[in-house]
Scaffold this motif. Structure first.
Motif, PDB file in Angstrom:
ATOM      1  N   SER A   1       0.829  -1.209   0.000  1.00 44.39           N
ATOM      2  CA  SER A   1       0.000   0.000   0.000  1.00 44.39           C
ATOM      3  C   SER A   1       0.862   1.257   0.000  1.00 44.39           C
ATOM      4  O   SER A   1       0.596   2.213  -0.740  1.00 44.39           O
TER       5      SER A   1
ATOM      6  N   LEU B   1      -3.558  -0.906  -7.015  1.00 44.16           N
ATOM      7  CA  LEU B   1      -3.547   0.211  -6.062  1.00 44.16           C
ATOM      8  C   LEU B   1      -2.894   1.450  -6.669  1.00 44.16           C
ATOM      9  O   LEU B   1      -3.307   2.580  -6.386  1.00 44.16           O
TER      10      LEU B   1
ATOM     11  N   SER C   1      -4.816   4.965  -7.006  1.00 38.70           N
ATOM     12  CA  SER C   1      -4.258   6.113  -6.273  1.00 38.70           C
ATOM     13  C   SER C   1      -3.902   7.248  -7.216  1.00 38.70           C
ATOM     14  O   SER C   1      -4.105   8.423  -6.895  1.00 38.70           O
TER      15      SER C   1
ATOM     16  N   ASN D   1      -5.646   2.923   0.953  1.00 38.04           N
ATOM     17  CA  ASN D   1      -5.127   1.762   0.237  1.00 38.04           C
ATOM     18  C   ASN D   1      -4.902   0.560   1.144  1.00 38.04           C
ATOM     19  O   ASN D   1      -4.985  -0.589   0.685  1.00 38.04           O
TER      20      ASN D   1
END
Length: 271
Positions: free
Chosen positions: A87, A153, A157, A214
């Motif tokens: 993450s 992710l 993001s 995340n």
């Protein structure tokens, strides 16, 4: 004088009445949408509320874990740490690219209109595809591994951070940019002396927020990509091993709370 005061009072009353009317209409529309959705999906709100005690009773009797389950805490923490690292790495990598695209997409710092439009379109596509959808798409190409989770992710993001960074630059750097331009400063001098120093604290706050988000999303991504704590959760859930499921859930919740507390401390220091 009295006449003007009376006129003002009447106008204020009319404004308040209009606001109350708009509020009433909004409530009616929301209630109507809820009823329509319930009718289409055949969901009964009364039955849903009445089922809460039974659900709470089942959770209370099934989610407790024994001392034998705690023997697996080491593997849970190892995969949870792996999830947290993925993450953080995916968010920080996305932030680097997001800064570049934000500079191209901001009204204050864009190089030319075609590049600004391209940056906004790419960020919009990335942002409007859910992380779960990214994971499903990328699994086809990369298979079930950590790279798939990282990329899912990353793309989720990236789109969000571009928009957040653009708004940060537009709101916080306007005066300083105009002042430097008036003195004849170059484009890159303006970026490194005004835009980035003025926007960096707020950008860093958005990065911390995205890391928190995340870590939550990584669990769901792990279910689809077969990695991290999500994979372990899915494994024990399919085995109906609710003790391990509760242990994993508790570990995730505590990790998120700790990360959130650390983020809040850092935000207070930099903002």
């Amino acid at each position: 004088m009295m006449g003007k005061t009376s006129t003002l009072n009447v106008n204020e009353i009319n404004i308040i009445q209009k606001k109350n009317l708009y509020l009433l209409l909004t409530v009616v529309v929301i209630v109507g949408l809820i009823m329509l959705a319930s009718y289409i999906t055949e969901y009964n709100h009364i039955e849903g509320v009445l089922s809460i005690p039974a659900a709470a009773s089942w959770m209370a009797s099934n989610i407790w874990f024994s001392s034998s389950t705690l023997a697996n805490l080491g593997s849970v923490m190892r995969l949870l740490w792996e999830t947290i690292l993925i993450s953080i790495v995916s968010t920080t990598t996305a932030a680097v690219f997001a800064v570049v695209f934000a500079l191209m997409g901001s009204k204050l710092t864009y190089i030319n209109k075609p590049l600004m439009l391209a940056a906004k379109i790419i960020a919009s596509i990335s942002r409007n595809i859910p992380v779960v959808a990214w994971a499903l798409i990328l699994v086809i190409s990369f298979g079930t591994n950590s790279m798939t989770g990282f990329l899912a992710l990353f793309f989720g993001s990236f789109g969000f951070l571009v928009r957040a960074f653009v708004e940060t630059i537009d709101e916080g750097s306007k005066d300083s940019v105009e002042a430097l331009k008036a003195t004849g400063a170059t484009y890159w001098h303006t970026i490194f002396k005004a835009v980035l120093p003025g926007s960096m604290p707020q950008m860093f706050s958005w990065i911390l927020f995205m890391i928190e988000t995340n870590i939550r999303s990584a669990t769901l991504v792990g279910l689809l990509t077969g990695t991290g704590i999500g994979y372990l959760f899915d494994l024990y859930y399919k085995q109906l091993n609710y003790e391990m499921v509760s242990l994993i859930t508790l570990a995730i919740v505590l990790a998120v709370l700790v990360i959130e507390a650390i983020s809040n401390i850092i935000r207070r220091e930099i903002l």
